[in-house]
Design a protein around this motif. Structure first.
Motif, mmCIF file in Angstrom:
data_model
loop_
_atom_site.group_PDB
_atom_site.id
_atom_site.type_symbol
_atom_site.label_atom_id
_atom_site.label_comp_id
_atom_site.label_asym_id
_atom_site.label_seq_id
_atom_site.Cartn_x
_atom_site.Cartn_y
_atom_site.Cartn_z
ATOM 1 N N TYR A 37 -4.400 10.612 -5.591
ATOM 2 C CA TYR A 37 -4.304 9.608 -4.446
ATOM 3 C C TYR A 37 -4.546 8.337 -4.616
ATOM 4 O O TYR A 37 -3.982 7.377 -3.772
ATOM 5 N N LYS A 38 -4.987 7.742 -5.791
ATOM 6 C CA LYS A 38 -5.187 6.343 -6.146
ATOM 7 C C LYS A 38 -3.674 5.895 -6.497
ATOM 8 O O LYS A 38 -3.706 4.922 -5.936
ATOM 9 N N GLY A 39 -2.978 6.812 -7.057
ATOM 10 C CA GLY A 39 -1.631 6.280 -7.301
ATOM 11 C C GLY A 39 -0.880 6.122 -6.258
ATOM 12 O O GLY A 39 -0.001 5.212 -5.774
ATOM 13 N N ALA A 40 -1.009 7.177 -5.182
ATOM 14 C CA ALA A 40 -0.341 7.176 -3.749
ATOM 15 C C ALA A 40 -0.659 5.883 -3.061
ATOM 16 O O ALA A 40 0.008 5.336 -2.251
ATOM 17 N N ILE A 41 -2.007 5.487 -2.955
ATOM 18 C CA ILE A 41 -2.513 4.335 -2.413
ATOM 19 C C ILE A 41 -1.958 3.100 -2.858
ATOM 20 O O ILE A 41 -1.268 2.176 -1.893
ATOM 21 N N ALA A 42 -1.952 2.910 -4.209
ATOM 22 C CA ALA A 42 -1.335 1.772 -4.732
ATOM 23 C C ALA A 42 0.121 1.697 -4.459
ATOM 24 O O ALA A 42 0.661 0.433 -3.925
ATOM 25 N N ALA A 43 0.900 2.727 -4.565
ATOM 26 C CA ALA A 43 2.515 2.784 -4.290
ATOM 27 C C ALA A 43 2.717 2.274 -2.732
ATOM 28 O O ALA A 43 3.601 1.538 -2.561
ATOM 29 N N GLN A 44 1.889 2.973 -1.773
ATOM 30 C CA GLN A 44 2.054 2.580 -0.441
ATOM 31 C C GLN A 44 1.723 1.325 -0.093
ATOM 32 O O GLN A 44 2.175 0.815 0.876
ATOM 33 N N GLU A 45 0.797 0.751 -0.655
ATOM 34 C CA GLU A 45 0.224 -0.556 -0.278
ATOM 35 C C GLU A 45 1.277 -1.686 -0.807
ATOM 36 O O GLU A 45 1.581 -2.692 -0.245
ATOM 37 N N LYS A 46 2.099 -1.151 -1.957
ATOM 38 C CA LYS A 46 3.150 -2.167 -2.270
ATOM 39 C C LYS A 46 4.392 -2.170 -1.381
ATOM 40 O O LYS A 46 4.749 -3.225 -1.203
ATOM 41 N N LEU A 47 4.568 -1.102 -0.748
ATOM 42 C CA LEU A 47 5.791 -1.044 0.576
ATOM 43 C C LEU A 47 5.184 -1.810 1.575
ATOM 44 O O LEU A 47 5.968 -2.349 2.101
ATOM 45 N N ILE A 48 3.887 -1.741 2.124
ATOM 46 C CA ILE A 48 3.469 -2.453 3.139
ATOM 47 C C ILE A 48 3.672 -3.860 2.847
ATOM 48 O O ILE A 48 3.855 -4.819 3.708
ATOM 49 N N GLN A 49 3.092 -4.408 1.578
ATOM 50 C CA GLN A 49 3.128 -5.665 1.239
ATOM 51 C C GLN A 49 4.645 -6.092 1.188
ATOM 52 O O GLN A 49 4.761 -7.449 1.636
ATOM 53 N N ARG A 50 5.376 -5.636 0.616
ATOM 54 C CA ARG A 50 6.954 -6.048 0.452
ATOM 55 C C ARG A 50 7.703 -5.832 1.765
ATOM 56 O O ARG A 50 8.811 -6.754 1.870
ATOM 57 N N TYR A 51 7.584 -4.759 2.424
ATOM 58 C CA TYR A 51 8.465 -4.504 3.468
ATOM 59 C C TYR A 51 7.472 -4.170 4.618
ATOM 60 O O TYR A 51 7.396 -3.040 5.325
ATOM 61 N N PRO A 52 7.025 -5.041 5.266
ATOM 62 C CA PRO A 52 5.867 -4.608 6.583
ATOM 63 C C PRO A 52 6.623 -4.194 7.653
ATOM 64 O O PRO A 52 5.989 -3.579 8.495
#
Length: 295
Positions: free
Chosen positions: A221-236
């Motif tokens: 779950y921590k890895g999932a959060i980190a990966a999805q946060e990158k998506l939101i930051q790069r492609y909001p």
């Protein structure tokens, strides 16, 4: 004769005196015996009173001890009742969390199926139709004639290499196929390599999303959060950004970060109110609030 009478009188007097003395001794003994009997009776009565007082004292001490034991037992009973109530509450909360976890898994599975279908359709649309072959030959014009008669040693301007969209799409579809097959670890590795190889690809946001989802499916779950946060930051503004936030909230729930999940869901609803993930976020937020109010 007189002498005999005199002797008889003397003997009688002596007998009477002895008899009187004898009866005086019997009376004394009787009185002594009576006194001893009275003393014995008094001692018996006193001992009986002492025994009664001792019994009463023991009875009082027994009642005091019983009261103390009852008070201690009552305190233990109250404590046990509190522990039982707490265990019941914990069991209820655990059951509710299990239900929510099941709901999360069901929702995530539905999302996977839905996004797999949508992703396939989008890839077909984004790749575009193949260029149509000409249906008839066009007569050469002057420009074509001049080009044909131009010197063969003319140096044409160097062409820029076009990206190999065929290999790019092939790699993306291979990673996605691994995910649909339930091979989440291999899928995560494939999506990670795709993002590194094609950082500017039009499929990069989707690959980033599925990378986070692959981590979630592995309970990372921590890895999932980190990966999805990158998506939101790069492609909001990407269409998968709301779903990425929803996946973050579900990951936070699995990590027991209920406050963080509530905040993420509120942010999702505020930033993407018309997205498909917004109604799901509202339902999940209502469930968390209901669970919080019961506690």
């Amino acid at each position: 004769m007189k002498k005999s009478v005199l002797i008889f009188c003397l003997l009688m007097g002596s007998f009477n005196a002895a008899h009187a003395a004898f009866f005086s001794d019997d009376e004394a003994r009787k009185k002594i015996a009576d006194l001893q009997q009275q003393v014995t009776q008094l001692q018996t009565q006193l001992q009986a009173k002492l025994d009664d007082e001792l019994k009463q004292r023991q009875a009082v001490e027994g009642r005091v001890s019983a009261v103390e034991t009852q008070l201690r037992s009552q305190g233990m009973i109250d404590l046990l009742n509190q522990i039982n109530n707490l265990n019941a509450e914990l069991g209820k909360i655990k059951g509710q969390l299990e239900v929510m976890s099941h709901d999360v898994e069901v929702t995530q599975k539905r999302q996977r199926d839905l996004y797999a279908d949508l992703d396939g359709r989008l890839r077909k649309l984004e790749s575009g139709p193949a260029p149509a072959a000409p249906t008839s030959a066009t007569p050469p014009g002057p420009a074509d004639t001049a080009a044909a008669t131009a010197p063969q040693n003319a140096n044409p301007s160097p062409a820029q290499p076009a990206p190999d969209t065929g290999a790019e799409l092939k790699d993306y579809e291979a990673a996605h196929a691994l995910f649909k097959a339930g091979k989440y670890a291999q899928s995560a590795d494939a999506f990670d390599k795709f993002i590194a190889a094609y950082p500017d690809s039009k499929f990069a946001p989707s690959a980033q999303y599925w990378l986070g989802y692959a981590y979630f499916s592995q309970k990372n779950y921590k890895g999932a959060i980190a990966a999805q946060e990158k998506l939101i930051q790069r492609y909001p503004d990407h269409q998968k950004a709301p779903d990425a936030m929803y996946n973050i909230a579900n990951s936070q729930i699995q990590l027991s970060d209920i406050d963080g999940a509530r905040q993420t869901l509120k942010s999702l609803i505020a930033k993407y109110p018309v997205s498909d993930a917004a109604p799901l976020a509202k339902k999940r937020l209502a469930a968390l609030d209901s669970l919080r109010s019961k506690n």
